[in-house]
Scaffold this active site. Structure first.
Site, PDB file in Angstrom:
ATOM      1  N   TRP A   1       1.751  -6.866  27.123  1.00 46.62           N
ATOM      2  CA  TRP A   1       2.139  -7.458  25.778  1.00 46.62           C
ATOM      3  C   TRP A   1       3.617  -7.815  25.750  1.00 46.62           C
ATOM      4  O   TRP A   1       4.622  -7.491  26.284  1.00 46.62           O
ATOM      5  CB  TRP A   1       2.078  -6.126  24.993  1.00 46.62           C
ATOM      6  CG  TRP A   1       0.716  -5.408  25.025  1.00 46.62           C
ATOM      7  CD1 TRP A   1       0.395  -4.031  25.675  1.00 46.62           C
ATOM      8  CD2 TRP A   1      -0.357  -5.622  24.292  1.00 46.62           C
ATOM      9  NE1 TRP A   1      -0.899  -3.902  25.501  1.00 46.62           N
ATOM     10  CE2 TRP A   1      -1.292  -4.660  24.665  1.00 46.62           C
ATOM     11  CE3 TRP A   1      -0.663  -6.475  23.135  1.00 46.62           C
ATOM     12  CZ2 TRP A   1      -2.739  -4.727  23.934  1.00 46.62           C
ATOM     13  CZ3 TRP A   1      -1.864  -6.668  22.546  1.00 46.62           C
ATOM     14  CH2 TRP A   1      -2.852  -5.656  23.096  1.00 46.62           C
TER      15      TRP A   1
ATOM     16  N   LYS B   1      -0.466 -11.164  24.171  1.00 44.46           N
ATOM     17  CA  LYS B   1      -0.932 -10.711  25.316  1.00 44.46           C
ATOM     18  C   LYS B   1      -1.094 -11.519  26.311  1.00 44.46           C
ATOM     19  O   LYS B   1      -1.826 -12.732  26.533  1.00 44.46           O
ATOM     20  CB  LYS B   1      -2.438 -10.040  25.101  1.00 44.46           C
ATOM     21  CG  LYS B   1      -2.929  -9.156  26.222  1.00 44.46           C
ATOM     22  CD  LYS B   1      -3.980  -8.269  25.794  1.00 44.46           C
ATOM     23  CE  LYS B   1      -4.149  -6.969  26.676  1.00 44.46           C
ATOM     24  NZ  LYS B   1      -5.374  -6.138  26.405  1.00 44.46           N
TER      25      LYS B   1
ATOM     26  N   GLU C   1       0.791  -1.289  -0.097  1.00 43.67           N
ATOM     27  CA  GLU C   1       0.083   0.165   0.027  1.00 43.67           C
ATOM     28  C   GLU C   1       0.950   1.362  -0.132  1.00 43.67           C
ATOM     29  O   GLU C   1       0.424   2.487  -0.236  1.00 43.67           O
ATOM     30  CB  GLU C   1      -0.983   0.098   1.264  1.00 43.67           C
ATOM     31  CG  GLU C   1      -1.994  -0.937   1.182  1.00 43.67           C
ATOM     32  CD  GLU C   1      -1.685  -2.433   1.937  1.00 43.67           C
ATOM     33  OE1 GLU C   1      -0.487  -2.584   1.814  1.00 43.67           O
ATOM     34  OE2 GLU C   1      -2.388  -3.295   2.251  1.00 43.67           O
TER      35      GLU C   1
HETATM   36  P1  AMP Z   1       3.596  -6.623   2.003  1.00 43.83           P
HETATM   37  O1  AMP Z   1       2.555  -5.531   1.503  1.00 43.83           O
HETATM   38  O2  AMP Z   1       3.066  -7.987   1.835  1.00 43.83           O
HETATM   39  O3  AMP Z   1       4.879  -6.483   1.676  1.00 43.83           O
HETATM   40  O4  AMP Z   1       3.373  -6.357   3.664  1.00 43.83           O
HETATM   41  C1  AMP Z   1       3.532  -5.252   4.714  1.00 43.83           C
HETATM   42  C2  AMP Z   1       3.690  -5.608   5.969  1.00 43.83           C
HETATM   43  O5  AMP Z   1       4.962  -6.255   6.164  1.00 43.83           O
HETATM   44  C3  AMP Z   1       4.038  -4.457   6.921  1.00 43.83           C
HETATM   45  O6  AMP Z   1       2.722  -3.839   7.192  1.00 43.83           O
HETATM   46  C4  AMP Z   1       4.714  -5.041   8.026  1.00 43.83           C
HETATM   47  O7  AMP Z   1       3.882  -5.797   8.861  1.00 43.83           O
HETATM   48  C5  AMP Z   1       5.703  -5.993   7.170  1.00 43.83           C
HETATM   49  N1  AMP Z   1       7.080  -5.293   7.147  1.00 43.83           N
HETATM   50  C6  AMP Z   1       7.698  -4.908   6.091  1.00 43.83           C
HETATM   51  N2  AMP Z   1       8.684  -4.477   6.457  1.00 43.83           N
HETATM   52  C7  AMP Z   1       9.128  -4.367   7.674  1.00 43.83           C
HETATM   53  C8  AMP Z   1      10.098  -4.401   8.577  1.00 43.83           C
HETATM   54  N3  AMP Z   1      11.233  -3.707   7.943  1.00 43.83           N
HETATM   55  N4  AMP Z   1      10.031  -4.686   9.919  1.00 43.83           N
HETATM   56  C9  AMP Z   1       8.789  -5.253  10.251  1.00 43.83           C
HETATM   57  N5  AMP Z   1       7.651  -5.501   9.637  1.00 43.83           N
HETATM   58  C10 AMP Z   1       7.863  -5.202   8.178  1.00 43.83           C
END
Ligand code: AMP
Length: 542
Positions: A441, A436, A331
């Protein structure tokens, strides 16, 4: 008063022109073939993109019709990346690793009319084709497609035959910069996948951010290795950014296992590369027992999931390669924050900054929102959901209302954490993965990172499991490095130094392989399912 400045529309055609003309000879696309490479110049990509656009027009693609790709990262996929949006149509990168019913859903939802398919993926595609309601033409790349059984009303073409004889220049139309250029569906772990539609403007601005020094710092001096699939959030913007500045592109095609990847790195000498953490964990493991020359890499970008600090340190200390941690989402085009430590910090403090998700750039504004929609301060302590907005952030999903996700002009990321006064985002979890326990948390990501700091551990996943007394407790699923053995009690002991006593996990399981999503992230949903079905062999240690 309006400005006196010119007002041309930002477009992918302009990025194509810059890449294929001034950088046309100096920059190249290298597609790995397993035992060697195919090479082509950016000028040739420009010519073939024009031929593809003519061919698509010939098949009746006009207006904003959707052209899907079912392809690996290779030069033909790049040609589609430029031809389709530049002619005014909409590129839809299909995630080849989605379940078949999800693939059928997204292709039908986007109303793809033409699909380009790599010949190596035909067996997979063949199963979907009868269900694809709007597809009229299939273009097979790498073979003539004779093997494909097409339902009535669907024509099959060979890519090269279709391009041959087409003019190699195209009069790219002037497009409104807000018009749709490309679309990508999020992997959708629970509900159906959701479509994000990028505009020419969002792609252009995002590409500039990728190239900025405090972004991915891509320049004409780079050879960039796009391991992240072109169907995963537009390969994190690398293809367009590379054309914008004339950085060469190295494409692994279907050779994504550590051994061929490392061989390709040694042969093609990329200076930067981008992939999810699980890919880099595999590369690291491979390098531990196979001496290969990876010294050309100045920086590797790790994102898509939290990067374990142990991985960053191992790359830097053992191979002199800097790991750049970045956060983003389909997004957000996807580049959001990038973790470059502020100037002047050193030692452990530097690692703390670099292990965070980093600072949001000017183009992505962020806020932290707590319970009851209260906006929280950036004090490095208050924990809430990260919300973002900006010119390359989605404001809606394609064809679907989701007021939960898009709220008062902000995108609710579903990611939870805090922000420091100097603007560094530290995510502690996905909202749905936080554990939780007894009203407090526990960050599953924090536990995973710490367990992965043990030398015997290759990968670790942590999920919350029901517990009568505490309502939920962490369960750690461990994948050991090849040839290593370690007991759960020893791992728990290892954590005792850095984890509060009440957070120390008592449930452990050793698994041969971590379940992964279609884009290579830990698949906690599947692990939860395995647990619910009693398929995990659990050790209880206290
Ligand atoms: P996607 O759109 O499938 O790439 O997923 C996006 C999601 O991946 C984000 O909302 C995060 O939850 C996770 N994400 C992406 N980059 C990171 C990061 N560097 N550290 C932790 N979570 C991440």
């Amino acid at each position: 008063m309006f400005s006196t400045m010119q007002d041309g529309h930002l477009s992918i055609a302009r990025i194509l022109q810059q890449g294929s003309e001034p950088h046309g000879v100096s920059a190249e696309v290298v597609t790995w073939t397993g035992d060697g490479a195919r090479r082509t110049s950016y000028a040739a990509v420009g010519r073939r993109a024009a031929q593809l656009a003519h061919a698509l027009r010939g098949l009746g693609v006009t207006g904003d019709q959707r052209v899907g790709t079912f392809m690996w990262n290779n030069s033909e996929h790049l040609e589609a990346y430029f031809a389709v949006p530049s002619m005014g149509a909409v590129l839809h990168t299909l995630n080849i690793r989605l379940f078949p019913d999800q693939l059928v859903y997204v292709a039908n939802h986007a109303e793809d009319e033409v699909v380009l398919v790599d010949s190596t993926l035909l067996p997979l595609f063949q199963k979907l084709l009868p269900e694809l309601a709007t597809v009229r033409h299939v273009i097979v790349v790498g073979a003539d497609g004779a093997a494909l059984e097409a339902p009535a009303g669907v024509e099959v073409h060979g890519y090269e035959e279709l391009l041959a004889e087409q003019p190699d220049e195209f009069d790219w139309p002037e497009l409104d910069e807000r018009s749709a250029a490309a679309m990508c569906y999020t992997s959708g772990t629970t509900a159906n996948p959701k479509g994000v539609v990028y505009s020419h403007r969002s792609v252009y601005l995002h590409s500039m951010q990728v190239c900025m020094t405090d972004g991915m710092a891509l320049s004409q001096a780079d050879r960039s290795l796009a391991v992240v699939p072109m169907f995963h959030a537009m390969s994190w913007g690398l293809p367009y950014a590379a054309f914008m500045v004339g950085a060469s592109l190295i494409m692994p095609d279907r050779f994504l296992r550590p051994e061929p990847l490392v061989r390709m790195i040694a042969a093609e000498r990329p200076t930067m590369a981008a992939a999810v953490p699980t890919i880099w964990q595999g590369v690291l493991q491979h390098l531990a027992t196979n001496a290969e020359d990876v010294s050309s890499l100045r920086e590797v970008v790790v994102g898509g999931a939290a990067c374990p600090p142990s991985l960053m340190k191992a790359f830097e200390e053992n191979y002199g390669i800097s790991v750049l941690h970045a956060w983003g989402m389909t997004e957000t085009s996807p580049l959001g924050s990038v973790a470059r430590a502020p100037v002047g910090v050193s030692g452990e403090q530097r690692w703390t900054y670099r292990a965070s998700q980093g600072r949001l750039p000017t183009g992505v504004q962020g806020r932290l929102v707590g319970e009851g929609d209260v906006v929280l301060p950036w004090d490095g302590a208050s924990v809430g959901e990260l919300q973002v907005r900006g010119p390359w952030v989605a404001k809606a999903y394609y064809g679907e209302d989701d007021p939960e996700k898009f709220h008062e002009g902000w995108l609710r990321t579903g990611d939870v954490g805090y922000i420091t006064p100097d603007g560094f985002v530290q995510l502690t979890d996905r909202a749905k993965d936080v554990i939780k326990s007894g009203g407090e948390w526990i960050s599953s990501v924090d536990l995973e990172n710490k367990v992965m700091g043990h030398p015997a551990v290759a990968e670790a996943m942590v999920i919350g499991v029901p517990d009568e007394k505490w309502s939920e407790r962490p369960l750690v699923a461990v994948v050991l490095r090849d040839g290593q053995q370690v007991a759960a009690a020893e791992l728990r002991e290892f954590l005792a130094d850095s984890v509060a006593k009440w957070q120390l996990p008592e449930y452990w399981t050793f698994i041969p392989e971590a379940p992964k999503t279609s884009v290579g992230k830990f698949d906690k949903k599947r692990l939860r399912q395995q647990h619910a079905e009693g398929r995990l062999n659990i050790t209880h240690v206290q």
